[in-house]
Design a protein around this motif. Structure first.
Motif, PDB file in Angstrom:
ATOM      1  N   SER A  13      21.933  71.976 -47.389  1.00  0.00           N
ATOM      2  CA  SER A  13      23.297  71.212 -47.501  1.00  0.00           C
ATOM      3  C   SER A  13      24.310  72.366 -47.137  1.00  0.00           C
ATOM      4  O   SER A  13      24.307  74.161 -47.701  1.00  0.00           O
ATOM      5  CB  SER A  13      23.295  70.429 -47.865  1.00  0.00           C
ATOM      6  OG  SER A  13      23.758  70.786 -49.753  1.00  0.00           O
ATOM      7  N   LEU A  58      27.935  63.070 -54.482  1.00  0.00           N
ATOM      8  CA  LEU A  58      26.830  64.009 -53.494  1.00  0.00           C
ATOM      9  C   LEU A  58      26.057  62.605 -53.802  1.00  0.00           C
ATOM     10  O   LEU A  58      25.574  62.544 -52.184  1.00  0.00           O
ATOM     11  CB  LEU A  58      27.039  65.465 -53.526  1.00  0.00           C
ATOM     12  CG  LEU A  58      27.322  65.765 -54.097  1.00  0.00           C
ATOM     13  CD1 LEU A  58      27.118  67.327 -53.745  1.00  0.00           C
ATOM     14  CD2 LEU A  58      28.621  66.029 -53.085  1.00  0.00           C
ATOM     15  N   SER A  59      25.290  62.398 -54.541  1.00  0.00           N
ATOM     16  CA  SER A  59      23.745  61.442 -54.357  1.00  0.00           C
ATOM     17  C   SER A  59      23.924  60.177 -56.111  1.00  0.00           C
ATOM     18  O   SER A  59      24.010  60.717 -56.457  1.00  0.00           O
ATOM     19  CB  SER A  59      22.776  62.099 -54.492  1.00  0.00           C
ATOM     20  OG  SER A  59      21.896  61.471 -54.550  1.00  0.00           O
ATOM     21  N   TYR A  60      23.816  59.059 -55.296  1.00  0.00           N
ATOM     22  CA  TYR A  60      23.648  58.250 -56.408  1.00  0.00           C
ATOM     23  C   TYR A  60      23.049  57.430 -56.103  1.00  0.00           C
ATOM     24  O   TYR A  60      22.734  55.941 -55.036  1.00  0.00           O
ATOM     25  CB  TYR A  60      25.054  57.891 -56.472  1.00  0.00           C
ATOM     26  CG  TYR A  60      25.517  56.479 -57.971  1.00  0.00           C
ATOM     27  CD1 TYR A  60      25.435  57.223 -58.939  1.00  0.00           C
ATOM     28  CD2 TYR A  60      24.493  55.304 -57.764  1.00  0.00           C
ATOM     29  CE1 TYR A  60      25.212  56.188 -60.451  1.00  0.00           C
ATOM     30  CE2 TYR A  60      24.107  55.042 -59.086  1.00  0.00           C
ATOM     31  CZ  TYR A  60      24.645  55.101 -60.283  1.00  0.00           C
ATOM     32  OH  TYR A  60      25.115  54.373 -61.159  1.00  0.00           O
ATOM     33  N   ILE A  61      21.859  57.429 -56.662  1.00  0.00           N
ATOM     34  CA  ILE A  61      20.464  56.703 -55.866  1.00  0.00           C
ATOM     35  C   ILE A  61      19.817  55.590 -57.045  1.00  0.00           C
ATOM     36  O   ILE A  61      19.444  55.854 -58.191  1.00  0.00           O
ATOM     37  CB  ILE A  61      18.902  57.001 -55.897  1.00  0.00           C
ATOM     38  CG1 ILE A  61      19.849  58.589 -55.031  1.00  0.00           C
ATOM     39  CG2 ILE A  61      17.953  56.394 -54.637  1.00  0.00           C
ATOM     40  CD1 ILE A  61      20.250  58.191 -53.223  1.00  0.00           C
ATOM     41  N   GLU A  76      21.426  60.804 -60.129  1.00  0.00           N
ATOM     42  CA  GLU A  76      23.096  61.092 -59.348  1.00  0.00           C
ATOM     43  C   GLU A  76      23.317  62.937 -59.147  1.00  0.00           C
ATOM     44  O   GLU A  76      22.340  63.506 -59.836  1.00  0.00           O
ATOM     45  CB  GLU A  76      24.032  61.012 -60.476  1.00  0.00           C
ATOM     46  CG  GLU A  76      23.509  59.782 -61.435  1.00  0.00           C
ATOM     47  CD  GLU A  76      24.578  58.768 -62.236  1.00  0.00           C
ATOM     48  OE1 GLU A  76      25.846  59.534 -62.425  1.00  0.00           O
ATOM     49  OE2 GLU A  76      24.139  58.943 -63.512  1.00  0.00           O
ATOM     50  N   GLN A 119      17.768  67.296 -48.851  1.00  0.00           N
ATOM     51  CA  GLN A 119      17.993  66.159 -48.074  1.00  0.00           C
ATOM     52  C   GLN A 119      19.098  65.954 -48.157  1.00  0.00           C
ATOM     53  O   GLN A 119      18.810  65.178 -49.190  1.00  0.00           O
ATOM     54  CB  GLN A 119      16.408  65.797 -47.605  1.00  0.00           C
ATOM     55  CG  GLN A 119      17.019  64.819 -46.683  1.00  0.00           C
ATOM     56  CD  GLN A 119      17.282  64.791 -45.422  1.00  0.00           C
ATOM     57  OE1 GLN A 119      16.338  66.686 -44.886  1.00  0.00           O
ATOM     58  NE2 GLN A 119      17.752  64.210 -44.078  1.00  0.00           N
ATOM     59  N   GLY A 120      20.311  65.223 -47.992  1.00  0.00           N
ATOM     60  CA  GLY A 120      21.685  64.017 -48.447  1.00  0.00           C
ATOM     61  C   GLY A 120      22.169  65.139 -49.177  1.00  0.00           C
ATOM     62  O   GLY A 120      23.247  64.587 -49.528  1.00  0.00           O
ATOM     63  N   LEU A 121      21.929  66.081 -49.260  1.00  0.00           N
ATOM     64  CA  LEU A 121      23.402  67.149 -50.194  1.00  0.00           C
ATOM     65  C   LEU A 121      23.695  67.928 -48.623  1.00  0.00           C
ATOM     66  O   LEU A 121      24.542  69.152 -49.913  1.00  0.00           O
ATOM     67  CB  LEU A 121      22.931  67.390 -51.428  1.00  0.00           C
ATOM     68  CG  LEU A 121      22.142  67.092 -52.975  1.00  0.00           C
ATOM     69  CD1 LEU A 121      21.238  68.308 -53.470  1.00  0.00           C
ATOM     70  CD2 LEU A 121      22.453  66.080 -53.107  1.00  0.00           C
TER      71      LEU A 121
END
Length: 121
Positions: A13, A58-61, A76, A119-121
């Motif tokens: 990424s 960048l991500s918070y699940i 996170e 993945q996702g970052l």
């Protein structure tokens, strides 16, 4: 190492590639949140709604614990630890804390990490 960062670059990424190029490492946090019996879905909904527009996130699940029906896991990834700390003052986050507090009974494990990509970052 037989695979260089250059050969992997199509799979990395922007955030992880930038980190490999000398930027500060990302900041990660994984924590378990315990909630009032029967209120997990309501708390999860509050948390998910409260995360909009967090600079540096960048991500918070938010995920259900598969064993404990009264627990959530929050995962996170932030550009920096400072971004994470600053997010706590955002109006949307403050509102989520206010709404969610009555449903939180405590906290379990908490792990700080240094994400390197994925993945996702």
């Amino acid at each position: 190492m037989w695979l260089s960062a250059l050969s992997l670059s199509p799979f990395l990424s922007k955030a992880s590639y930038a980190k490999q190029q000398g930027n500060k490492p990302m900041y990660g946090l994984i924590g378990k949140m315990l909630c009032v019996e029967g209120k997990r879905d309501e708390l999860a909904s509050i948390l998910v709604k409260g995360i909009a527009g967090m600079p540096g996130c960048l991500s918070y699940i938010v995920a259900n614990d598969n064993i404990d029906p009264n627990a959530l896991w929050i995962t996170e990834v932030w550009l920096t630890q400072t971004d994470h700390k600053s997010s706590l003052a955002l109006p949307s986050v403050q509102e989520a804390i206010k709404q969610g507090r009555p449903f939180i009974t405590g906290f379990g494990e908490r792990f700080e990490t240094t994400p390197i990509g994925g993945q996702g970052l």
